[in-house]
Write a protein that holds these residues in place. Structure first.
Motif, PDB file in Angstrom:
ATOM      1  N   ALA A 235       0.832  -1.208   0.000  1.00  0.00           N
ATOM      2  CA  ALA A 235       0.000   0.000   0.000  1.00  0.00           C
ATOM      3  C   ALA A 235       0.864   1.254   0.000  1.00  0.00           C
TER       4      ALA A 235
ATOM      5  N   ALA B 297       0.486   3.156  -3.603  1.00  0.00           N
ATOM      6  CA  ALA B 297      -0.530   4.222  -3.504  1.00  0.00           C
ATOM      7  C   ALA B 297       0.157   5.584  -3.702  1.00  0.00           C
TER       8      ALA B 297
ATOM      9  N   SER C 203      -2.437   9.582   0.036  1.00  0.00           N
ATOM     10  CA  SER C 203      -3.475   8.558   0.179  1.00  0.00           C
ATOM     11  C   SER C 203      -3.703   8.231   1.653  1.00  0.00           C
TER      12      SER C 203
ATOM     13  N   ILE D  12      -4.491   5.024   4.244  1.00  0.00           N
ATOM     14  CA  ILE D  12      -4.448   3.557   4.424  1.00  0.00           C
ATOM     15  C   ILE D  12      -5.093   3.242   5.766  1.00  0.00           C
TER      16      ILE D  12
ATOM     17  N   ASP E  48      -7.200   1.257   0.959  1.00  0.00           N
ATOM     18  CA  ASP E  48      -6.533   2.507   0.580  1.00  0.00           C
ATOM     19  C   ASP E  48      -7.382   3.192  -0.489  1.00  0.00           C
TER      20      ASP E  48
ATOM     21  N   GLY F 285      -9.678   2.765  -5.229  1.00  0.00           N
ATOM     22  CA  GLY F 285      -8.845   2.189  -4.190  1.00  0.00           C
ATOM     23  C   GLY F 285      -8.921   0.667  -4.216  1.00  0.00           C
TER      24      GLY F 285
END
Length: 443
Positions: A358, A362, A366, A368, A381, A436
């Motif tokens: 992640a 990402a 972002s 998470i 995410d 996501g």
């Protein structure tokens, strides 16, 4: 020593022991029966003698009969029975004309007792009875050797058929064992001719029920060995395939360093590329070794209760500086505090790989989020996500979505899936709206 030889020795000893016990029991029972029979015969004969008229008796002996029987093709055992009648003062009145003449008077109590004849060392069983008026005493005797011979002859007559049959029974029994052991011999021959990498299951159809569990265990062992060999071959193939490119790149950077004599910028850039390549190769080797270890089955013996909430908290704290540097937001929503029976290091590696993916893929900014429930862990995410086709291929070994700028080997999700399978965890990938990726772990 072979199984057949051990069984043969065991059968011989067992039959010998049982035959000895049976022979002793037969002899003992026959002896008791013979003694009871002849004791009864002596008692009846003595009573019959006492029923004679005492006034008609005077000292006499009956004639000898052995010569008469011999002349008329008969036979008589003079130890079978002998008698004599005495007056109360010991005066002999009548005897059988054979051994009765040598019986000695005894004025003691009535009943059975041991005794001997005059001039004879053989033991006799004597029965003494006194008439009601106390005027006469009767003795009826029988030699013990006669009874012993009778007991031996009767016991042998009953045991002789079994003594003749036992050797044949033993031979038939050993032949039966030899015949029934043939499936084991065929199994042994089949195993001796079997190729080392042959994982074909052994046929259990024609084997005895007692041998089938052994064959089933062997088949299970062959299957596990085949999986082990397959894992080793796959590891060797994967390592050879995936290390070829990093090693080639390292060789190129090494040649660049050698060619950059005075170009410090080129040398520095080549050294950076070399260090990056070494790190990538090191990470790839570590992941290959981890994947090979996770695929092994012996890690279940190291399972222990693992609290998941502290594990996730510690993991997020360790990665917080990296997330802050990438302007990402890490969140943990612990709605329960479950405890899972598993391998602490592997469970930590599972969560770490998901979080690393992640953080790596990402975009900056972002969010998470980890959600911990009693039976599930959800990692979400709000990054760019993947397409439906790419979602279906997540977890394939050495596969990475196209267009990635981050370095990687494509083994992270494969390791996650193998750890999840080892712990009985179901893993599912799905989209998050509006965008996501969501990873759901349930057990």
């Amino acid at each position: 020593m072979s199984l057949f030889l051990r069984l043969a020795i065991g059968f011989v000893l067992l039959i010998t022991l049982c035959g000895g016990v049976a022979s002793y029991s037969a002899w003992h029972q026959t002896r008791d029966t013979v003694n009871e029979l002849f004791d009864t015969q002596q008692m009846l004969f003595a009573k019959r003698l006492l029923s004679l008229d005492p006034t008609s008796l005077h000292a006499a002996s009956l004639p000898k009969t052995k010569s008469i029987l011999r002349h008329h093709r008969g036979d008589q055992d003079d130890d079978a029975l002998a008698f004599a009648i005495f007056r109360a003062d010991g005066q002999p009145l009548l005897n059988d004309g054979e051994n009765g003449r040598d019986m000695q008077f005894d004025d003691k109590r009535d009943g059975f007792r041991e005794g001997r004849l005059r001039g004879d060392d053989d033991s006799w069983r004597l029965l003494w009875l006194t008439s009601a008026d106390k005027q006469y005493r009767v003795v009826v005797g029988q030699e013990w050797e006669y009874r012993d011979d009778m007991t031996r002859d009767l016991a042998l007559a009953s045991l002789m058929p079994w003594l003749y049959a036992m050797p044949f029974m033993l031979l038939m029994l050993l032949a039966l064992v030899w015949f029934e052991l043939r499936p084991l011999k065929r199994l042994t021959a089949s195993l001796q001719l079997r190729a080392p990498d042959d994982a074909t299951p052994l046929d259990e159809a024609r084997l005895p029920i007692e041998v089938q569990p052994l064959v089933a265990a062997l088949n299970g062992l062959f299957h596990r060995m085949a999986q082990l060999v397959q894992r080793e071959r796959r590891f060797t193939s994967d390592a050879a395939h995936e290390l070829r490119s990093p090693l080639a790149a390292l060789r190129v950077q090494s040649e660049v360093i050698q060619l950059a004599d005075d170009d410090e910028a080129m040398r520095k850039r080549a050294l950076q590329q070399l260090d990056s390549g070494i790190q990538r190769a090191t990470r790839l080797v570590d992941q290959l070794l981890t994947l090979s270890r996770v695929e092994a089955d012996d890690l279940r013996s190291e399972f222990q209760p693992v609290p998941l909430a502290p594990l996730l908290q510690k993991l997020l704290i360790e990665h917080f500086p990296q997330a802050e540097a990438q302007q990402m937001d890490l969140q943990l929503h612990a709605q329960a505090e479950p405890v899972m029976n598993g391998h602490p290091l592997l469970l930590n590696l599972l969560m770490r790989n998901l979080l690393d993916n992640a953080l790596r893929y990402a975009p900056p900014g972002s969010q998470i989020q980890f959600t911990l429930n009693a039976r599930t862990i959800i990692i979400e995410d709000n990054g760019s996500g993947v397409s439906d086709e790419q979602l279906a291929r997540l977890g394939e070994r050495f596969w990475r979505p196209p267009g990635q700028t981050q370095t990687g080997s494509g083994l992270g999700i494969s390791i996650v899936k193998n750890i999840a399978q080892l712990h009985g965890i179901r893993i599912a990938f799905s989209h998050v709206q509006p965008q996501g990726l969501r990873v759901t772990l349930s057990w």
